[in-house]
Scaffold this motif. Structure first.
Motif, PDB file in Angstrom:
ATOM      1  N   HIS A  97     -18.289   3.141   7.995  1.00  0.00           N
ATOM      2  CA  HIS A  97     -18.760   4.042   6.940  1.00  0.00           C
ATOM      3  C   HIS A  97     -17.711   5.133   6.774  1.00  0.00           C
ATOM      4  O   HIS A  97     -17.136   5.597   7.763  1.00  0.00           O
ATOM      5  CB  HIS A  97     -20.066   4.720   7.336  1.00  0.00           C
ATOM      6  N   VAL A  98     -17.494   5.554   5.523  1.00  0.00           N
ATOM      7  CA  VAL A  98     -16.576   6.664   5.275  1.00  0.00           C
ATOM      8  C   VAL A  98     -17.309   7.718   4.463  1.00  0.00           C
ATOM      9  O   VAL A  98     -17.940   7.392   3.445  1.00  0.00           O
ATOM     10  CB  VAL A  98     -15.317   6.199   4.510  1.00  0.00           C
ATOM     11  N   LEU A  99     -17.236   8.954   4.909  1.00  0.00           N
ATOM     12  CA  LEU A  99     -17.870  10.070   4.213  1.00  0.00           C
ATOM     13  C   LEU A  99     -16.759  10.924   3.619  1.00  0.00           C
ATOM     14  O   LEU A  99     -15.905  11.449   4.355  1.00  0.00           O
ATOM     15  CB  LEU A  99     -18.705  10.853   5.230  1.00  0.00           C
ATOM     16  N   THR A 100     -16.764  11.065   2.283  1.00  0.00           N
ATOM     17  CA  THR A 100     -15.609  11.664   1.598  1.00  0.00           C
ATOM     18  C   THR A 100     -16.054  12.347   0.314  1.00  0.00           C
ATOM     19  O   THR A 100     -17.081  11.964  -0.266  1.00  0.00           O
ATOM     20  CB  THR A 100     -14.574  10.563   1.266  1.00  0.00           C
ATOM     21  N   ILE A 101     -15.267  13.324  -0.150  1.00  0.00           N
ATOM     22  CA  ILE A 101     -15.539  13.857  -1.492  1.00  0.00           C
ATOM     23  C   ILE A 101     -14.701  13.117  -2.544  1.00  0.00           C
ATOM     24  O   ILE A 101     -14.808  13.398  -3.721  1.00  0.00           O
ATOM     25  CB  ILE A 101     -15.300  15.389  -1.583  1.00  0.00           C
ATOM     26  N   PHE A 102     -13.854  12.180  -2.104  1.00  0.00           N
ATOM     27  CA  PHE A 102     -13.047  11.386  -3.037  1.00  0.00           C
ATOM     28  C   PHE A 102     -13.257   9.884  -2.830  1.00  0.00           C
ATOM     29  O   PHE A 102     -12.347   9.179  -2.374  1.00  0.00           O
ATOM     30  CB  PHE A 102     -11.555  11.726  -2.884  1.00  0.00           C
ATOM     31  N   PRO A 103     -14.456   9.366  -3.172  1.00  0.00           N
ATOM     32  CA  PRO A 103     -14.718   7.941  -2.917  1.00  0.00           C
ATOM     33  C   PRO A 103     -13.735   7.005  -3.629  1.00  0.00           C
ATOM     34  O   PRO A 103     -13.404   5.947  -3.106  1.00  0.00           O
ATOM     35  CB  PRO A 103     -16.153   7.732  -3.421  1.00  0.00           C
ATOM     36  N   GLU A 104     -13.225   7.436  -4.804  1.00  0.00           N
ATOM     37  CA  GLU A 104     -12.297   6.566  -5.567  1.00  0.00           C
ATOM     38  C   GLU A 104     -11.005   6.319  -4.793  1.00  0.00           C
ATOM     39  O   GLU A 104     -10.301   5.338  -5.062  1.00  0.00           O
ATOM     40  CB  GLU A 104     -11.913   7.183  -6.930  1.00  0.00           C
ATOM     41  N   PHE A 105     -10.691   7.214  -3.879  1.00  0.00           N
ATOM     42  CA  PHE A 105      -9.470   7.066  -3.079  1.00  0.00           C
ATOM     43  C   PHE A 105      -9.406   5.702  -2.417  1.00  0.00           C
ATOM     44  O   PHE A 105      -8.336   5.135  -2.223  1.00  0.00           O
ATOM     45  CB  PHE A 105      -9.452   8.168  -2.003  1.00  0.00           C
ATOM     46  N   PHE A 106     -10.584   5.147  -2.060  1.00  0.00           N
ATOM     47  CA  PHE A 106     -10.617   3.941  -1.234  1.00  0.00           C
ATOM     48  C   PHE A 106     -10.654   2.651  -2.049  1.00  0.00           C
ATOM     49  O   PHE A 106     -10.873   1.579  -1.509  1.00  0.00           O
ATOM     50  CB  PHE A 106     -11.803   4.012  -0.261  1.00  0.00           C
ATOM     51  N   GLU A 107     -10.440   2.760  -3.376  1.00  0.00           N
ATOM     52  CA  GLU A 107     -10.421   1.538  -4.179  1.00  0.00           C
ATOM     53  C   GLU A 107      -9.218   0.671  -3.816  1.00  0.00           C
ATOM     54  O   GLU A 107      -9.277  -0.542  -3.924  1.00  0.00           O
ATOM     55  CB  GLU A 107     -10.400   1.891  -5.674  1.00  0.00           C
ATOM     56  N   GLY A 108      -8.121   1.305  -3.395  1.00  0.00           N
ATOM     57  CA  GLY A 108      -6.898   0.574  -3.080  1.00  0.00           C
ATOM     58  C   GLY A 108      -6.761   0.038  -1.666  1.00  0.00           C
ATOM     59  O   GLY A 108      -6.526  -1.164  -1.467  1.00  0.00           O
ATOM     60  N   PRO A 109      -6.910   0.902  -0.655  1.00  0.00           N
ATOM     61  CA  PRO A 109      -6.441   0.548   0.699  1.00  0.00           C
ATOM     62  C   PRO A 109      -7.041  -0.708   1.324  1.00  0.00           C
ATOM     63  O   PRO A 109      -6.402  -1.330   2.165  1.00  0.00           O
ATOM     64  CB  PRO A 109      -6.823   1.779   1.537  1.00  0.00           C
ATOM     65  N   PHE A 110      -8.239  -1.087   0.930  1.00  0.00           N
ATOM     66  CA  PHE A 110      -8.880  -2.224   1.611  1.00  0.00           C
ATOM     67  C   PHE A 110      -8.977  -3.458   0.712  1.00  0.00           C
ATOM     68  O   PHE A 110      -9.702  -4.385   1.002  1.00  0.00           O
ATOM     69  CB  PHE A 110     -10.278  -1.825   2.108  1.00  0.00           C
ATOM     70  N   ALA A 111      -8.223  -3.437  -0.387  1.00  0.00           N
ATOM     71  CA  ALA A 111      -8.347  -4.506  -1.383  1.00  0.00           C
ATOM     72  C   ALA A 111      -7.283  -5.587  -1.221  1.00  0.00           C
ATOM     73  O   ALA A 111      -7.097  -6.415  -2.100  1.00  0.00           O
ATOM     74  CB  ALA A 111      -8.285  -3.905  -2.788  1.00  0.00           C
ATOM     75  N   HIS A 112      -6.556  -5.551  -0.094  1.00  0.00           N
ATOM     76  CA  HIS A 112      -5.438  -6.475   0.059  1.00  0.00           C
ATOM     77  C   HIS A 112      -5.384  -7.093   1.449  1.00  0.00           C
ATOM     78  O   HIS A 112      -5.853  -6.502   2.414  1.00  0.00           O
ATOM     79  CB  HIS A 112      -4.108  -5.744  -0.177  1.00  0.00           C
ATOM     80  N   GLY A 113      -4.750  -8.250   1.515  1.00  0.00           N
ATOM     81  CA  GLY A 113      -4.305  -8.820   2.785  1.00  0.00           C
ATOM     82  C   GLY A 113      -5.396  -9.020   3.819  1.00  0.00           C
ATOM     83  O   GLY A 113      -6.522  -9.418   3.511  1.00  0.00           O
TER      84      GLY A 113
END
Ligand code: SAH
Length: 230
Positions: A4-20
């Motif tokens: 789980h990630v708690l953040t004020i910028f949820p959009e930040f994580f659209e990239g990092p886990f979408a690959h490989g």
């Protein structure tokens, strides 16, 4: 394993886990990553998550109420195999050994700080661990959370194609690496711009190759990270 990630910028994580590797691990159901927007646990019209620091000084500090409310709603009950990790420049150092220990948890909840940081009562009474990814200051915990998740995810059994391949990575003391840096790697062509691949790697003698790689790993470690040899 669930992250789980708690953040004020949820959009930040659209990239990092979408690959490989991490994406494949998710698709195979070996891990799940759930991003939570901290502002959902605010109660005022402006969805306020921060406030001025007591004692004066620069910047803003993340308030405790939304963070406690979020964790208590994501996990109504705390269990031994669920750990809350606060990302913090002033935490203990994250490394491969910490990453390996996290693979024994069923769930991790990572709290991303912003501004000047997070009200200290979160570190004292909500987090099980306070983790820094290095001796430098980021503008927020999001990149640090992505680093931690990526590092832990590839250690979960089955996430890397070849079960043993993490054992030979740098810093892993579980395989033949003994916590040293990884040995250098080469691929085709055997000669490129006049630079030749070491002859011994081409001769098919596996024992000789193993000893050669070990020697190179030690040399590389002595050159760049002598602290790992002691
Ligand atoms: N005033 C703080 C820095 C705040 S930076 C200090 O000097 O220690 C804002 C947020 O970024 C922090 O709350 C933390 O969540 C994150 N952060 C910054 N550097 C980090 C690091 N090296 N490792 C992990 N998180 C970090």
């Amino acid at each position: 394993m669930i992250f789980h990630v708690l953040t004020i910028f949820p959009e930040f994580f659209e990239g990092p886990f979408a690959h490989g590797v991490v994406k494949r691990g998710k698709d195979a159901g070996l891990l799940d990553i759930r991003i939570h927007n901290l502002r959902e646990w605010t109660s005022d019209r402006h969805k306020t998550v921060d406030d001025r620091p007591f004692g004066g000084g620069e910047g803003m500090v993340l308030k405790p109420e939304p963070l406690f409310a979020a964790v208590e709603s994501i996990w109504p009950e705390r269990q031994p195999e669920r750990k809350v990790v606060l990302l913090s420049a002033s935490g203990r150092s994250f490394d491969q050994a910490v990453a390996n220990s996290y693979t024994r948890e069923a769930e991790l909840l990572l709290i991303c700080g912003r501004y000047e940081g997070v009200d200290e009562r979160v570190a004292e009474h909500l987090a099980d661990d306070e983790i820094s990814i290095g001796n430098y200051v980021l503008s927020g915990g999001e990149l640090a959370a992505a680093v931690v998740i990526d590092t832990v995810a590839r250690l979960i059994p089955g996430v890397l194609g070849n079960e043993t391949s993490a054992a030979f990575d740098s810093f892993q003391d579980t395989g033949h690496g003994e916590g040293l840096l990884d040995c250098p790697h080469w691929t085709r062509p055997a000669e490129f711009r006049g630079w030749k691949v070491p002859e011994v790697l081409l001769n098919g003698n596996h024992e000789e190759i193993r000893r050669f790689r070990k020697k190179l790993a030690r040399e590389k470690t002595a050159r760049w990270r002598p602290d790992l040899l002691v």
